[in-house]
Design an enzyme around this catalytic site. Structure first.
Site, mmCIF file in Angstrom:
data_model
loop_
_atom_site.group_PDB
_atom_site.id
_atom_site.type_symbol
_atom_site.label_atom_id
_atom_site.label_comp_id
_atom_site.label_asym_id
_atom_site.label_seq_id
_atom_site.Cartn_x
_atom_site.Cartn_y
_atom_site.Cartn_z
ATOM 1 C CB CYS A 297 4.019 11.006 2.209
ATOM 2 S SG CYS A 297 2.523 11.903 2.659
ATOM 3 C CG ASN B 196 7.045 3.205 4.432
ATOM 4 O OD1 ASN B 196 6.637 3.555 3.332
ATOM 5 N ND2 ASN B 196 6.328 3.272 5.504
ATOM 6 C CG HIS C 23 8.046 7.415 5.860
ATOM 7 N ND1 HIS C 23 7.625 7.555 4.562
ATOM 8 C CD2 HIS C 23 7.017 6.825 6.509
ATOM 9 C CE1 HIS C 23 6.400 7.082 4.430
ATOM 10 N NE2 HIS C 23 5.995 6.629 5.598
ATOM 11 N NE ARG D 207 -1.261 2.504 2.680
ATOM 12 C CZ ARG D 207 -0.712 3.643 3.080
ATOM 13 N NH1 ARG D 207 -0.696 4.688 2.271
ATOM 14 N NH2 ARG D 207 -0.153 3.731 4.268
ATOM 15 C CG ASP D 208 3.324 4.070 3.168
ATOM 16 O OD1 ASP D 208 3.293 5.038 2.387
ATOM 17 O OD2 ASP D 208 3.566 4.195 4.378
ATOM 18 C CG HIS E 292 4.173 4.203 9.419
ATOM 19 N ND1 HIS E 292 3.470 3.280 8.672
ATOM 20 C CD2 HIS E 292 4.638 5.106 8.527
ATOM 21 C CE1 HIS E 292 3.509 3.628 7.391
ATOM 22 N NE2 HIS E 292 4.208 4.736 7.276
HETATM 23 ZN ZN ZN Z 1 4.110 5.810 5.543
#
Ligand code: ZN
Length: 314
Positions: free
Chosen positions: A244, A253, A213, A17-18, A211
């Site tokens: 992002c 990430n 990055h 996803r990210d 979370h």
């Molecule tokens: Zn993220």
């Protein structure tokens, strides 16, 4: 501080996803499914696989339903989808039996939230409150994510209390996990330690997730700092994929394989196969047709004999 170090942590893989949402090219649905299946073989029990954002906003994730339909991973894997709003939740619930966790989100800073979802924080939280209750009533696990928890590229400092107030609102609405996102890589290890010590103390009723990055190369150091104050839940992205949408250039990430390598070498169990994660990241590299930036893709696992049994045990 060291006395709080856990011996076992959970890592949710968020690359599908990210990571995929930030790829300039559309990845074929079959390739996405193949990569998620590889992640399942690497031992993940938590994978974020899709997002129900509007296809015109993030076309890279417009095939979420097809991805969910095609995934073949062990039943022990909890599949998460990201839900931006009630319309997205309506669409996700049409395939409700294909996933297990739904994540809702907000940015801690007004400006980032406005640029990301075009609403105020309080408008977003009002919608999140309704969605959390719907998700829970559907028997799904509700998780929440607070972006820009450690700083905002537009507003600078974001108050710790403001972030934890939002986390408490999510918990009251039914979220059983809150992830704190360093969306544009503004955290440092000293603040990460202070932040997670405070979050774990103030939110004992929910799972607190880190979370980070790696935008400025401090992602692993921040994860280490969170671990040392007792954080047991992390999110990362194989191959260091991710970023992002706003602002542009907010890359990567932390790489799952680098995080797993660090934890295993420290004697912290993840339940994952490091060679399996590296293999999945290398597959992603060949699908995307470019070198990915994680260190472990290049170096492989450490093979020195005192730790060989640790690596093999995973
Ligand atoms: Zn993220």
């Amino acid at each position: 501080m060291g006395s709080h170090r856990p011996t076992r942590v959970h890592i949710r893989e968020v690359g599908p996803r990210d990571g995929f949402q930030n790829e300039p090219e559309q990845i074929a649905t079959d390739d996405k499914i193949r990569l998620i299946n590889s992640l399942g073989r690497a031992g993940f029990t938590r994978i974020e696989v899709a997002s129900f954002v509007r296809p015109d906003v993030i076309p890279q994730l417009s095939d979420g339903v097809a991805v969910l339909a095609g995934i073949d991973v062990p039943a022990s894997v909890s599949l998460m989808v990201l839900i931006p709003n009630s319309k997205g939740l309506d669409n996700a619930l049409k395939v409700r039996d294909r996933f297990h966790e739904a994540a809702i989100f907000v940015s801690a800073s007004e400006t980032h939230n406005r640029k990301n979802v075009n609403r105020t924080v309080s408008e977003t939280m009002a919608d999140n409150d309704v969605m959390a209750r719907r998700i829970t009533s559907e028997g799904l696990r509700c998780a929440a994510v607070i972006a820009t928890s450690f700083g905002c590229p537009y507003e600078g400092k974001v108050g710790l209390d403001r972030v934890l107030d939002l986390a408490e609102q999510f918990a009251e609405a039914g979220a059983v996990e809150v992830g704190f996102g360093d969306t544009t890589g503004m955290a440092n290890p000293a603040y990460a330690a202070e932040f997670f010590a405070a979050a774990l103390e103030r939110l004992p009723q929910i799972e607190v997730t880190a979370h980070f990055h790696n935008t400025r190369g401090q992602g692993l150091a921040n994860a280490y700092a969170a671990l040392e104050v007792g954080c047991t839940s992390f999110e990362s992205s194989f191959g260091e994929l991710g970023g992002c949408p706003v602002p542009k250039g907010s890359t990567g990430n932390i790489a799952t394989e680098d995080l797993v390598s660090m934890f295993h070498e420290m004697g912290v169990d993840t339940g994952l196969s490091l060679p399996g994660v590296i293999e999945a990241a290398r597959e992603a590299q060949s699908v995307l047709g470019r070198k990915l930036t994680s260190h472990s893709i290049i170096a492989g696992p450490i093979n020195w004999s005192p730790h060989a049994d640790v690596v093999a045990a995973h």
